[in-house]
Design an enzyme around this catalytic site. Structure first.
Site: not given
Length: 448
Positions: A294, A291, A287, A200
């Site tokens: 942090v 989940r 991306e 990319e």
């Protein structure tokens, strides 16, 4: 609602999940390695099960051992936390096959977003802006040179199954393609067991902006604003803040709605974070992390929404208790990741904590599983605490953060606290004019 949740993780995030469960009246099961027998979440949980020796592959990555622990303790659900098995589609499927609820997205969404090439293709389908790049995997050097010419130099070669900055190489012109391509593939195979790479456009001065998503099983999706995670060293985040000093309210609303709309089309469930590079007023998809992050506390501080609680509620089948109109952003929050590392060399510094004092006061939060006498094991990630500070304005927040860092005491081991004190005193940080390459240069100048 669940009666008992097994927490398949360790450290501060395991304690964070335990606290949310306790406030919801849910009993907890702590699993732990031999090295973590004295961990704080193990001490506080209703039950605990040792699942193996210190190495992660024999304990926290040991799927059969975790499933067995859930079975013998009669848990209803498994919360994977952060890292380890949290984005492992096979583990999520195994959890569901054994009759437990996986507190996270559906296995097919974990699989889709776990592959960088497939994730980028999905982003395009769902209307998320992406960095110009190759159409899927780059097969050989000839293919690499063809794509580089089409994309335009400089280009970035990236591992398709990658993360954490591994399997990434920059080529500034055609003469550098061969070496960059072979090195990226080699590192990708070594780190992930998969040498597939894609390409990319390389952006020279972007910021790292991520959008927090919350979605249920009933088609409801909201975004909770953005976090600026540009302060990174070797692709590892060190300081995060919300909202970003680089965005205005219009940009925030637009990218938030794009992210929310994409998740509705996907039929996504649970918390999730869509990460972007932001440069010259444009967003480019990097991306999606399927989940808890942090850095989720900075979002909690400015919205007042407990993300772990909502994650558990959604997994139980409950609908979101809010609409986008219900969400407001109040003040400013900054998080410092405190690592057990030498502040000059960044070498890991495990060992016994002889003294631990957490700062307090209005707007100060510390997420940590440390206590005096605790021994930081050498087997895992070096993150030992997160200092999160909130203020009515960014300036108030920074002043409060400076005070909190002065109060924080961790003796017996080296920590990154001195690094954070230097960062927050730097003019570029104070005025918010930094990008993802700033911290590397700052550290190099400090060490010169």
């Amino acid at each position: 609602m669940f009666e008992k949740i097994l927490i398949a993780n360790r450290g501060e995030i395991a304690l964070r999940i335990h606290r949310a469960c306790r406030e919801m009246g849910i009993r907890t099961v702590a699993v732990h390695s031999v090295a973590d027998a004295d961990a704080m979440h193990v001490r506080l949980a209703d039950e605990s099960v040792c699942i193996g020796p210190a190495p992660s592959r024999e304990s926290y990555l040991n799927m059969p051992a975790i499933i067995s622990a859930a079975t013998i303790t009669g848990a209803d659900a498994i919360h994977p936390g952060i890292g380890f098995l949290s984005e492992n589609a096979r583990f999520a499927a195994m959890v569901e096959e054994h009759g437990f609820t996986f507190i996270g997205p559906a296995p097919d969404h974990l699989s889709l977003m776990g592959d960088k090439v497939q994730a980028k293709d999905a982003a395009i389908r769902f209307g998320i802006p992406v960095v110009p790049g190759s159409e899927g995997e780059v097969k050989d050097e000839v293919d690499a040179k063809r794509w580089a010419k089409k994309i335009g130099y400089p280009i970035l070669i990236k591992a398709a199954a990658g993360g954490g900055g591994k399997g990434m190489r920059v080529a500034n012109d055609e003469s550098e393609i061969s070496q960059a391509w072979s090195m990226a593939r080699s590192e990708a195979m070594k780190s992930f067991g998969n040498d597939a790479v894609y390409m990319e456009k390389y952006l020279s001065h972007p910021r790292h902006i991520e959008i927090q998503i919350l979605a249920d099983n009933h088609g409801n999706v909201v975004h909770l604003g953005e976090r600026d995670c540009s302060l990174q060293r070797r692709h590892q985040k060190l300081v995060e803040e919300a909202p970003s000093p680089a965005l205005n309210s219009k940009q925030r609303a637009e990218i938030g709605e794009i992210a929310s709309a994409a998740m509705r089309k996907m039929g996504y469930r649970s918390v999730g974070t869509i990460e972007f590079l932001f440069q010259d007023g444009e967003f480019y998809f990097i991306e999606m992390n399927t989940r808890l992050q942090v850095e989720h506390p900075v979002t909690e501080m400015i919205t007042g929404i407990d993300l772990v609680r909502e994650q558990i509620r959604v997994a139980s089948g409950a609908p979101l208790g809010m609409t986008q109109a219900d969400i407001s952003f109040n003040g400013h929050a900054i998080e410092c990741r405190i690592n057990a590392e030498n502040p000059e060399t960044f070498a890991p510094s495990p060992g016994r904590v002889t003294e631990f004092h957490a700062p307090g006061g209005l707007g100060v939060r510390v997420d940590s599983a440390l206590y005096g006498g605790y021994r930081v094991p050498p087997h895992y990630d070096s993150l030992i605490a997160k200092l999160i500070v909130h203020g009515r304005s960014r300036n108030e927040c920074m002043m409060r953060l400076r005070r909190a860092l002065e109060e924080m005491v961790i003796n017996g081991i080296h920590t990154s606290i001195p690094v954070h004190r230097r960062i927050i005193g730097a003019p570029d940080f104070l005025n918010g004019s930094y990008d993802i390459r700033w911290l590397e240069k700052f550290v190099a100048e400090q060490q010169a």
